[in-house]
Design a protein around this motif. Sequence first.
Motif, mmCIF file in Angstrom:
data_model
loop_
_atom_site.group_PDB
_atom_site.id
_atom_site.type_symbol
_atom_site.label_atom_id
_atom_site.label_comp_id
_atom_site.label_asym_id
_atom_site.label_seq_id
_atom_site.Cartn_x
_atom_site.Cartn_y
_atom_site.Cartn_z
ATOM 1 N N GLU A 41 15.158 -11.670 8.436
ATOM 2 C CA GLU A 41 14.904 -10.154 8.421
ATOM 3 C C GLU A 41 13.517 -10.388 7.443
ATOM 4 O O GLU A 41 12.647 -9.540 7.344
ATOM 5 N N ARG A 353 8.011 -3.077 9.751
ATOM 6 C CA ARG A 353 9.387 -2.303 9.357
ATOM 7 C C ARG A 353 10.262 -1.835 10.260
ATOM 8 O O ARG A 353 10.752 -1.646 10.103
ATOM 9 N N LYS A 358 11.387 -6.961 6.978
ATOM 10 C CA LYS A 358 11.011 -6.415 5.419
ATOM 11 C C LYS A 358 10.376 -6.844 4.779
ATOM 12 O O LYS A 358 10.025 -7.723 4.149
ATOM 13 N N THR A 359 8.650 -7.042 5.695
ATOM 14 C CA THR A 359 8.237 -7.086 5.064
ATOM 15 C C THR A 359 6.959 -5.369 4.199
ATOM 16 O O THR A 359 6.717 -5.061 5.230
ATOM 17 N N ASP A 360 6.193 -6.278 2.856
ATOM 18 C CA ASP A 360 5.658 -4.753 2.512
ATOM 19 C C ASP A 360 5.054 -5.627 1.384
ATOM 20 O O ASP A 360 5.903 -6.134 0.598
ATOM 21 N N HIS A 363 6.820 -4.928 -1.673
ATOM 22 C CA HIS A 363 8.017 -5.756 -1.798
ATOM 23 C C HIS A 363 8.342 -7.308 -2.124
ATOM 24 O O HIS A 363 8.922 -8.039 -2.712
ATOM 25 N N ILE A 376 11.869 -0.186 -0.051
ATOM 26 C CA ILE A 376 11.129 -0.339 1.476
ATOM 27 C C ILE A 376 12.110 -0.128 2.419
ATOM 28 O O ILE A 376 13.457 0.570 1.964
ATOM 29 N N CYS A 377 11.548 0.842 3.475
ATOM 30 C CA CYS A 377 12.082 1.460 4.675
ATOM 31 C C CYS A 377 12.106 0.699 5.580
ATOM 32 O O CYS A 377 10.837 0.395 6.052
ATOM 33 N N THR A 378 12.806 0.233 5.956
ATOM 34 C CA THR A 378 12.793 -0.698 7.358
ATOM 35 C C THR A 378 13.727 0.615 8.601
ATOM 36 O O THR A 378 14.951 1.554 7.922
ATOM 37 N N VAL A 392 10.821 5.714 9.826
ATOM 38 C CA VAL A 392 10.272 4.795 8.554
ATOM 39 C C VAL A 392 9.440 5.375 7.955
ATOM 40 O O VAL A 392 8.799 5.534 6.869
ATOM 41 N N GLU A 396 9.298 6.845 4.580
ATOM 42 C CA GLU A 396 8.385 6.254 3.153
ATOM 43 C C GLU A 396 7.474 7.397 3.138
ATOM 44 O O GLU A 396 6.990 7.447 2.343
#
Length: 498
Positions: A41, A353, A358-360, A363, A376-378, A392, A396
């Motif tokens: 993830e 996301r 989980k890419t930000d 983060h 983080i918002c997924t 999302v 966010e």
Amino acid sequence: MHTVPKQKLVPAMPSNSYHAASLADFSNTLLNRCLRSTSDEEAPTWQLLYYGVIQETHADALLAVLARSGSEEQVWLTADLSTREPWPSLANDWPALLWPEREVWERTGYEPLDHPDLVPILHPHLVDLERRVEGAGVFSLPLGPVRADVSESAFFLFDTVGEQIMHLQPQLFYKHRGIEQIAIGKAAEDVLLLAERISGTSTAAHASACASALEQAHRWQPPSHVLWERQLWVELERLYNHAHDLSQLASAAGMTVGQAQLARVKEECLRLAADLTGSRYLRGAVQLFSSSNINWKTSLPHLEASLSAADERLNHFIRLLSRTPTFIDRLVGTGTVKREWADKYSLVGVTARACGVKTDMRHEFPAHYTGTGYEICTSSMAAGDAKSRFDVRVDEWNVSVRMVRNLARRLADTERTDTPAPRHSPTEAWGVGFVEGARGRVAHVVVVADGRVKFYGVRSASSWIWPVFGLATANGNIQTDFPVIDASFGLSCAGMDR
């Protein structure tokens, strides 16, 4: 890593650089470091911030800039194109490079071998898109580049059977302004002005990334209050962008009351930005080597009151939309991005996301976000469809509201300790800056030499997402789904065209 030997090809590189012995070595290094695992993830440990070409009068070089998640480590990877040795395309193994390789080819004439879709990208007037689907009942429908109301210029060719979309080809760069080339020879302050104008709806993100790159090249470390203020501008920009995208999504689904009310929330955010900075779109908010002269103690009450009103209104109408079956039904299963595409195309931002990735950058590089309320918002469903992107953005919005409040309070309670701007420009130095903008990662790369910018490269979030837009539109959708898909992605043409 190896230190680049002194040579004419590229400027003096940072110590954490690697000059590949061959183009094959360059390609293998990129794949080994950056290609995302489909079973994880988390985003890859190494983020590809920039991929492009450095053009000199005597030679061209490929350039890739990478950053290691959770650290200050960066790698600058180069490879000489002047040898004219075979350049194996990576696009088949790593589709994220489909469009960047086309750009390099068009700028240099150096053809990547076995590229799956090698057509011009920078000069759309040279391209006559042809249908990709053949058979009885197939009809090709062109849309654009001039589209409805104030939509940015883009051309789409639909291959359809009845209402079913079988294939979609997007074509951009109708607004290509050559900003990267214009920046060459300019002073740092003038390049920051150009960065603000790459994409009007991402002014703060581009300005912050550009300022960070220029400051790194000048070896200037911003004090904490400068970083906090820039983060505040980027979060405020995220708020009005998310309000706009949610409004457009309501409009695309025929929810005119929801569209109008969410557009009002966007307007309230723009007015707040104008009250604070004098610019609705935050031009001039990011200052090079300093923060603004805003008195945050006196501005804080107005900011909190305006933010609370906008937050209450948005969440009220989001609750109503979420309870409206005719709205939700239009989103569920529409414009689905498969998880495997998110991995192979190295997607960023809301689009990634919504697939559960989980890419930000907030983060992955969290050093300056402690205590701001960031999380983080997924999507809980991780379906990758328009509904997941809607979810999302709503989550966010709430996170960004909390972050703006906390950052403003932190600025109001902090005594500023200005660090003097550098007195002398470096003889030659590199810098990279990146932020998580409203659409995802924004990265700027600069070379500064004797007070002037010698090289300038930009990669917006939209540039990483556009290549997958056609795939998401064509798989199981019909013509009337296109406005919903377009609104749910919320991409920028200007950010791509630059």
